[in-house]
Design an enzyme around this catalytic site. Sequence first.
Site, mmCIF file in Angstrom:
data_model
loop_
_atom_site.group_PDB
_atom_site.id
_atom_site.type_symbol
_atom_site.label_atom_id
_atom_site.label_comp_id
_atom_site.label_asym_id
_atom_site.label_seq_id
_atom_site.Cartn_x
_atom_site.Cartn_y
_atom_site.Cartn_z
ATOM 1 N N CYS A 151 0.829 -1.208 0.000
ATOM 2 C CA CYS A 151 0.000 0.000 0.000
ATOM 3 C C CYS A 151 0.862 1.256 0.000
ATOM 4 C CB CYS A 151 -0.950 -0.006 1.186
ATOM 5 S SG CYS A 151 -0.126 -0.067 2.804
ATOM 6 N N HIS A 289 -1.818 1.596 7.335
ATOM 7 C CA HIS A 289 -2.234 1.438 5.938
ATOM 8 C C HIS A 289 -2.151 2.786 5.228
ATOM 9 C CE1 HIS A 289 -4.147 -0.308 2.483
ATOM 10 N NE2 HIS A 289 -5.219 0.454 2.571
ATOM 11 N N ASN A 326 -8.163 3.821 -2.137
ATOM 12 C CA ASN A 326 -7.546 2.630 -1.573
ATOM 13 C C ASN A 326 -6.861 1.823 -2.672
ATOM 14 O OD1 ASN A 326 -6.816 0.778 0.371
ATOM 15 N ND2 ASN A 326 -8.885 0.365 1.073
#
Length: 371
Positions: A151, A289, A326
Amino acid sequence: MTLTAHLSYFLVLLLAGQGLSDSLLTKDAGPRPLELKEVFKLFQIRFNRSYWNPAEYTRRLSIFAHNLAQAQRLQQEDLGTAEFGETPFSDLTEEEFGQLYGQERSPERTPNMTKKVESNTWGESVPRTCDWRKAKNIISSVKNQGSCKCCWAMAAADNIQALWRIKHQQFVDVSVQELLDCERCGNGCNGGFVWDAYLTVLNNSGLASEKDYPFQGDRKPHRCLAKKYKKVAWIQDFTMLSNNEQAIAHYLAVHGPITVTINMKLLQHYQKGVIKATPSSCDPRQVDHSVLLVGFGKEKEGMQTGTVLSHSRKRRHSSPYWILKNSWGAHWGEKGYFRLYRGNNTCGVTKYPFTAQVDSPVKKARTSCPP
């Protein structure tokens, strides 16, 4: 019967105290209009899940039931408009979800740099809304990191290419794989931090294109090929911004998308809407994240309709929110995006706001953030 109807009926049983009973996990109780196994079967079909033996199936079934109950609790506790329920991660424990899709817990110390807030930020008005997705060819399509814990690399790559497109008016799609293969710590798909990605770009004097150096994830050993391909984008530096949300919004609207690192705990069950969590339900200190912050807005007042997990309607107050991109594919959340409440550091969104510095050598018309 549709999946929504199945879930609705199951949750009626769940709320009545029967949802996790043995009678739903076995056939001893005789026929019922709906069994947990039937809901789970639909989940398996939808997300292409299979389990290698009966014991593992039973374990995943139990986890699935627990997660639906957890989603119901989140639905009741959330102060925003978020809806929680079945997702691609509903057969994973919270620990498995974190291990598979998060990064390492970010350290308290970051690279030696000064937080930057432009002197003209204070006192200047911030637009009511900003959504860089609406600007032509600025935000790339949503990627899927799969089982690669990258990520941090995807967020940094998205940041760099968006700024390059804004500053240079040139469409580029930079290589995430180069960041994984050439990252200074050699962690690859085992996690990292966005500043590692920026340092890698500086060390390699730029990034190759995604076309030349395509994403492979964890399907091959990591071998740095940075010198093999032409660079299509580069940066002068990178900056950690102030953790003031007004200043972040101003910087975002004026300069372009930035990376942030959040606590992803609630995203396991997230479907849509604005998450307004409490520190107890989403600890802002424990971020794990990295995503791309692409805009902000404000929901109108009104009545929130009932959801699959809660049929009751509740008053929806005017809620300012962040829009975040995302890296779990376009079928997750709001077409790959999600929204967090703006104004109280929800899930630690202001802890590590980073951005690359991409300067254009030629003065060109500024691309402004669309409302």
